[in-house]
Design a protein around this motif. Structure first.
Motif, PDB file in Angstrom:
ATOM      1  N   ALA A 115      50.434  25.007 -25.930  1.00 35.31           N
ATOM      2  CA  ALA A 115      50.867  25.700 -27.075  1.00 35.31           C
ATOM      3  C   ALA A 115      49.958  25.597 -28.294  1.00 35.31           C
ATOM      4  CB  ALA A 115      52.504  25.418 -27.597  1.00 35.31           C
ATOM      5  N   ALA A 116      49.768  24.459 -28.451  1.00 32.98           N
ATOM      6  CA  ALA A 116      48.598  24.168 -29.713  1.00 32.98           C
ATOM      7  C   ALA A 116      47.204  24.563 -29.569  1.00 32.98           C
ATOM      8  CB  ALA A 116      48.538  22.327 -29.933  1.00 32.98           C
ATOM      9  N   MET A 117      46.870  24.516 -28.318  1.00 24.44           N
ATOM     10  CA  MET A 117      45.549  25.053 -28.021  1.00 24.44           C
ATOM     11  C   MET A 117      45.610  26.833 -28.260  1.00 24.44           C
ATOM     12  SD  MET A 117      43.012  23.106 -27.272  1.00 24.44           S
ATOM     13  CE  MET A 117      41.908  24.241 -26.111  1.00 24.44           C
ATOM     14  N   THR A 118      46.523  27.231 -27.913  1.00 19.36           N
ATOM     15  CA  THR A 118      46.792  28.726 -28.118  1.00 19.36           C
ATOM     16  C   THR A 118      46.433  29.135 -29.430  1.00 19.36           C
ATOM     17  OG1 THR A 118      48.149  28.569 -26.240  1.00 19.36           O
ATOM     18  CG2 THR A 118      48.069  30.830 -27.551  1.00 19.36           C
ATOM     19  N   LEU A 119      47.078  28.295 -30.560  1.00 21.00           N
ATOM     20  CA  LEU A 119      46.933  28.700 -31.991  1.00 21.00           C
ATOM     21  C   LEU A 119      45.649  28.206 -32.685  1.00 21.00           C
ATOM     22  CD1 LEU A 119      50.546  27.752 -32.826  1.00 21.00           C
ATOM     23  CD2 LEU A 119      49.630  29.973 -32.126  1.00 21.00           C
ATOM     24  N   ARG A 120      44.880  27.645 -32.018  1.00 22.03           N
ATOM     25  CA  ARG A 120      43.415  27.113 -32.710  1.00 22.03           C
ATOM     26  C   ARG A 120      42.566  28.263 -32.998  1.00 22.03           C
ATOM     27  NH1 ARG A 120      41.936  28.048 -28.352  1.00 22.03           N
ATOM     28  NH2 ARG A 120      39.839  28.036 -27.468  1.00 22.03           N
ATOM     29  N   LYS A 121      41.567  27.742 -33.710  1.00 16.01           N
ATOM     30  CA  LYS A 121      40.537  28.592 -34.065  1.00 16.01           C
ATOM     31  C   LYS A 121      39.609  28.823 -33.010  1.00 16.01           C
ATOM     32  CE  LYS A 121      37.377  29.284 -38.043  1.00 16.01           C
ATOM     33  NZ  LYS A 121      35.974  28.827 -37.156  1.00 16.01           N
ATOM     34  N   LYS A 122      39.330  30.054 -32.700  1.00 13.02           N
ATOM     35  CA  LYS A 122      38.606  30.184 -31.450  1.00 13.02           C
ATOM     36  C   LYS A 122      36.706  30.147 -31.731  1.00 13.02           C
ATOM     37  CE  LYS A 122      42.052  32.473 -28.880  1.00 13.02           C
ATOM     38  NZ  LYS A 122      42.977  32.254 -29.629  1.00 13.02           N
ATOM     39  N   ASN A 123      36.169  29.909 -30.780  1.00  8.56           N
ATOM     40  CA  ASN A 123      34.529  29.799 -30.768  1.00  8.56           C
ATOM     41  C   ASN A 123      34.138  31.307 -30.600  1.00  8.56           C
ATOM     42  OD1 ASN A 123      32.052  29.103 -30.815  1.00  8.56           O
ATOM     43  ND2 ASN A 123      32.030  28.697 -28.702  1.00  8.56           N
ATOM     44  N   GLN A 124      33.531  31.865 -31.659  1.00  2.04           N
ATOM     45  CA  GLN A 124      32.951  33.197 -31.427  1.00  2.04           C
ATOM     46  C   GLN A 124      31.409  33.177 -31.473  1.00  2.04           C
ATOM     47  OE1 GLN A 124      34.679  36.149 -31.384  1.00  2.04           O
ATOM     48  NE2 GLN A 124      36.500  36.286 -32.868  1.00  2.04           N
ATOM     49  N   GLU A 125      30.913  32.009 -31.899  1.00  2.00           N
ATOM     50  CA  GLU A 125      29.276  31.956 -32.134  1.00  2.00           C
ATOM     51  C   GLU A 125      28.811  31.737 -30.679  1.00  2.00           C
ATOM     52  OE1 GLU A 125      27.663  31.879 -35.308  1.00  2.00           O
ATOM     53  OE2 GLU A 125      29.374  32.805 -35.704  1.00  2.00           O
ATOM     54  N   ALA A 126      27.708  32.296 -30.339  1.00  2.00           N
ATOM     55  CA  ALA A 126      26.982  32.105 -29.404  1.00  2.00           C
ATOM     56  C   ALA A 126      25.840  31.248 -29.694  1.00  2.00           C
ATOM     57  CB  ALA A 126      26.336  33.728 -28.682  1.00  2.00           C
ATOM     58  N   LEU A 127      25.760  30.248 -28.806  1.00  2.00           N
ATOM     59  CA  LEU A 127      24.776  29.080 -29.066  1.00  2.00           C
ATOM     60  C   LEU A 127      23.278  29.773 -28.644  1.00  2.00           C
ATOM     61  CD1 LEU A 127      25.194  26.425 -30.064  1.00  2.00           C
ATOM     62  CD2 LEU A 127      25.113  25.617 -27.660  1.00  2.00           C
ATOM     63  N   LEU A 128      22.177  29.435 -29.559  1.00  2.00           N
ATOM     64  CA  LEU A 128      20.930  30.171 -29.125  1.00  2.00           C
ATOM     65  C   LEU A 128      20.247  29.095 -28.237  1.00  2.00           C
ATOM     66  CD1 LEU A 128      20.366  31.556 -32.926  1.00  2.00           C
ATOM     67  CD2 LEU A 128      21.035  32.765 -30.851  1.00  2.00           C
ATOM     68  N   VAL A 129      20.328  27.905 -28.461  1.00  2.00           N
ATOM     69  CA  VAL A 129      19.515  27.153 -27.617  1.00  2.00           C
ATOM     70  C   VAL A 129      20.578  26.346 -26.554  1.00  2.00           C
ATOM     71  CG1 VAL A 129      17.705  25.349 -27.416  1.00  2.00           C
ATOM     72  CG2 VAL A 129      17.552  27.073 -29.252  1.00  2.00           C
ATOM     73  N   GLY A 130      20.152  26.098 -25.442  1.00  4.08           N
ATOM     74  CA  GLY A 130      20.703  25.433 -24.423  1.00  4.08           C
ATOM     75  C   GLY A 130      20.367  24.141 -24.021  1.00  4.08           C
ATOM     76  N   SER A 131      21.189  23.009 -23.295  1.00  9.24           N
ATOM     77  CA  SER A 131      20.643  21.897 -22.943  1.00  9.24           C
ATOM     78  C   SER A 131      19.827  21.960 -21.767  1.00  9.24           C
ATOM     79  CB  SER A 131      21.915  21.020 -22.787  1.00  9.24           C
ATOM     80  OG  SER A 131      22.653  21.328 -21.758  1.00  9.24           O
ATOM     81  N   PRO A 132      19.022  21.107 -21.500  1.00 11.15           N
ATOM     82  CA  PRO A 132      18.072  21.216 -20.180  1.00 11.15           C
ATOM     83  C   PRO A 132      18.952  21.504 -18.800  1.00 11.15           C
ATOM     84  CG  PRO A 132      17.527  19.402 -21.534  1.00 11.15           C
ATOM     85  CD  PRO A 132      18.585  19.802 -22.024  1.00 11.15           C
ATOM     86  N   ALA A 133      20.032  20.587 -18.729  1.00  9.90           N
ATOM     87  CA  ALA A 133      20.981  21.045 -17.750  1.00  9.90           C
ATOM     88  C   ALA A 133      21.551  22.296 -17.518  1.00  9.90           C
ATOM     89  CB  ALA A 133      22.274  19.890 -17.847  1.00  9.90           C
ATOM     90  N   ALA A 134      21.922  23.087 -18.702  1.00  8.08           N
ATOM     91  CA  ALA A 134      22.594  24.315 -18.674  1.00  8.08           C
ATOM     92  C   ALA A 134      21.307  25.305 -18.199  1.00  8.08           C
ATOM     93  CB  ALA A 134      22.859  24.792 -19.967  1.00  8.08           C
ATOM     94  N   ASN A 156      26.445  20.321 -23.315  1.00  4.81           N
ATOM     95  CA  ASN A 156      27.288  19.180 -22.970  1.00  4.81           C
ATOM     96  C   ASN A 156      27.783  19.458 -21.575  1.00  4.81           C
ATOM     97  OD1 ASN A 156      27.072  17.963 -25.397  1.00  4.81           O
ATOM     98  ND2 ASN A 156      28.634  19.292 -26.528  1.00  4.81           N
ATOM     99  N   VAL A 157      27.048  19.864 -20.569  1.00  8.60           N
ATOM    100  CA  VAL A 157      27.668  20.446 -19.348  1.00  8.60           C
ATOM    101  C   VAL A 157      28.262  19.263 -18.652  1.00  8.60           C
ATOM    102  CG1 VAL A 157      26.658  21.207 -17.024  1.00  8.60           C
ATOM    103  CG2 VAL A 157      25.636  22.017 -18.902  1.00  8.60           C
ATOM    104  N   GLY A 158      27.786  17.844 -18.659  1.00  6.27           N
ATOM    105  CA  GLY A 158      28.252  16.649 -18.203  1.00  6.27           C
ATOM    106  C   GLY A 158      29.859  16.703 -18.535  1.00  6.27           C
TER     107      GLY A 158
END
Lengths: 277, 133
Positions: A115-134, A156-158
């Motif tokens: 329930a708490a998670m449903t009300l939180r602020k959502k991530n709209q931003e697309a990340l421009l550089v990923g990690s090596p694992a990704a 943060n794939v791991g």
């Protein structure tokens, strides 16, 4: 109560569960368990079996639409399904040794968190550089928006993979989709735009639920008399939800529903604590 | 980086469309079977009192193996038909993994062929691993 009355009442309840579940994004399973245990006094093990079926129906029904739109990241889903299916099998194994009252308390806690998670602020931003694992795992992708294709990268794939394992365990133990934990892993940890994370999470729920559903089917958790109204009701409700969702403002509904869910959660925890399951 | 004009992307799109359809028809088929079984169930035993669902009997309830369900369904027993629909529902996402595997094989994506095979083996372990105890 006759079987006919029970079936009709449960059909109506499951319809509402599917409707509300799809409008809020929580899925039908989380409403089915309290409905069956608190209202119809059904053993929580039958409720878990029915909720798993509701999760699969909901997930597969909705995913068929999202996948076609090209929002779902199928590679990411497949990679993380290693974590959720292993988790689900472990969860289904632990379930045998877990008292039903403990399961009720755990369920209530996850419900509060969802329930708490449903009300939180959502991530709209697309990340421009990923990690090596990704990059190595080809998890970066793009998705269609009103302003054209937007490409995104993730990190943060791991850590995401680890949270997914936990989500899988809860899913196997409690019979729910654990959508909230999945979104936490993808949205907050791996920095995936929420539209991608919610659709990919939904896509994965069917496979995760199926991994433990086969074990529960063999254990006799799935009763035909309960499965029949639950599957049909939840599907019809989710279908209605997907039709009316684009035309309505779900914000108010979300607040009302999350408050209601919090009360239900507290009742589950209270009853579990007092050994009523 | 991904080239939208490459063959890979086309294959990606095709397999995504196909998976979407497969999920939809799987759900439709299972709900149809469940509906048929449900109607038979209500006609036969709708007026009977409710079973004691507050007591868990588990495996003693029967219809918990593939062959028992199949026998029940082909003998036109209501509960057998419903459980057959339930099995189709559970099989729908599992079949989706297999179609994804075919998709990755067509794309010659070795990494994801491997990843999909891992997920599939976990599934098979769950089905045939005798985990019910």
């Amino acid at each position: 109560m006759t079987i006919l009355t029970f079936t009709l009442l449960l059909l109506a309840g499951a319809y509402l569960a599917g409707l509300v579940g799809s409008l809020t994004g929580l899925g039908g399973g989380v409403v089915i368990i309290p409905l069956l245990t608190l209202v119809f006094h059904v053993d929580i093990r039958y409720a878990i079996g029915a909720a798993l079926l509701a999760s699969i129906a909901n997930s597969s029904g909705a995913a068929s639409a999202y996948v076609k739109e090209g929002i779902t990241n199928i590679r990411l889903g497949m990679f993380l399904e290693i974590a959720t299916t292993i988790g689900a099998v472990v969860g289904a194994l632990i379930a045998v040794y877990t008292p039903t009252n403990t399961i009720a308390i755990l369920f209530g806690s996850i419900l509060l968190f969802s329930a708490a998670m449903t009300l939180r602020k959502k991530n709209q931003e697309a990340l421009l550089v990923g990690s090596p694992a990704a990059n190595k795992l080809k998890l970066n992708n793009s998705y269609p928006t009103k302003d054209g294709e937007v490409s995104y990268h993730l990190k943060n794939v791991g850590a995401g993979f680890s949270i997914m394992t936990v989500a899988g365990i809860f899913s196997g133990l409690l019979g729910i989709g654990s959508g909230a934990l999945k979104v936490l892993a993808m949205d907050s940890t791996m920095h995936i735009p929420f539209k991608v994370s919610t659709t990919t999470s939904n896509f994965m729920i069917g496979v995760t639920a199926a991994a433990s559903a086969v074990v529960y089917l063999q254990r006799g958790y799935m009763d035909a008399g309960i499965a029949f109204p639950v599957v049909l009701g939840v599907l019809a409700g989710a279908f209605t939800g997907s039709k009316i969702l684009p035309g309505m403002d779900a914000r108010v509904l979300k607040y009302i529903f999350c408050t209601a869910i919090a009360f239900v959660a507290v009742e589950m925890i209270y009853n579990g604590y007092n050994h009523k399951f | 980086m991904k080239n939208i004009f490459s063959k890979h992307h086309l294959a990606d799109q095709d397999i995504e469309q196909f998976i979407g359809l497969q999920l939809r028809y799987g759900v439709l088929l299972s709900s149809f079977i469940v509906l048929v079984g449900g109607i038979v169930y209500l006609i036969q035993s709708g007026s009977m009192p409710l079973p004691h669902y507050q007591l868990f009997i588990g495996e003693k309830g029967g219809l918990n193996t593939g062959s028992a369900i199949w026998h029940g369904a082909t003998a036109m027993q209501a509960k057998g038909i419903i459980q057959l629909g339930v099995m189709v529902l559970i099989a729908t996402p599992i079949l989706r993994i297999m179609f994804s595997l075919i998709g990755f094989i067509l794309e010659k994506d070795r990494l994801y062929i491997g990843i999909t095979l891992i997920v599939l083996s976990v599934m098979m372990f769950s089905i045939f691993g005798g985990l019910k105890v």
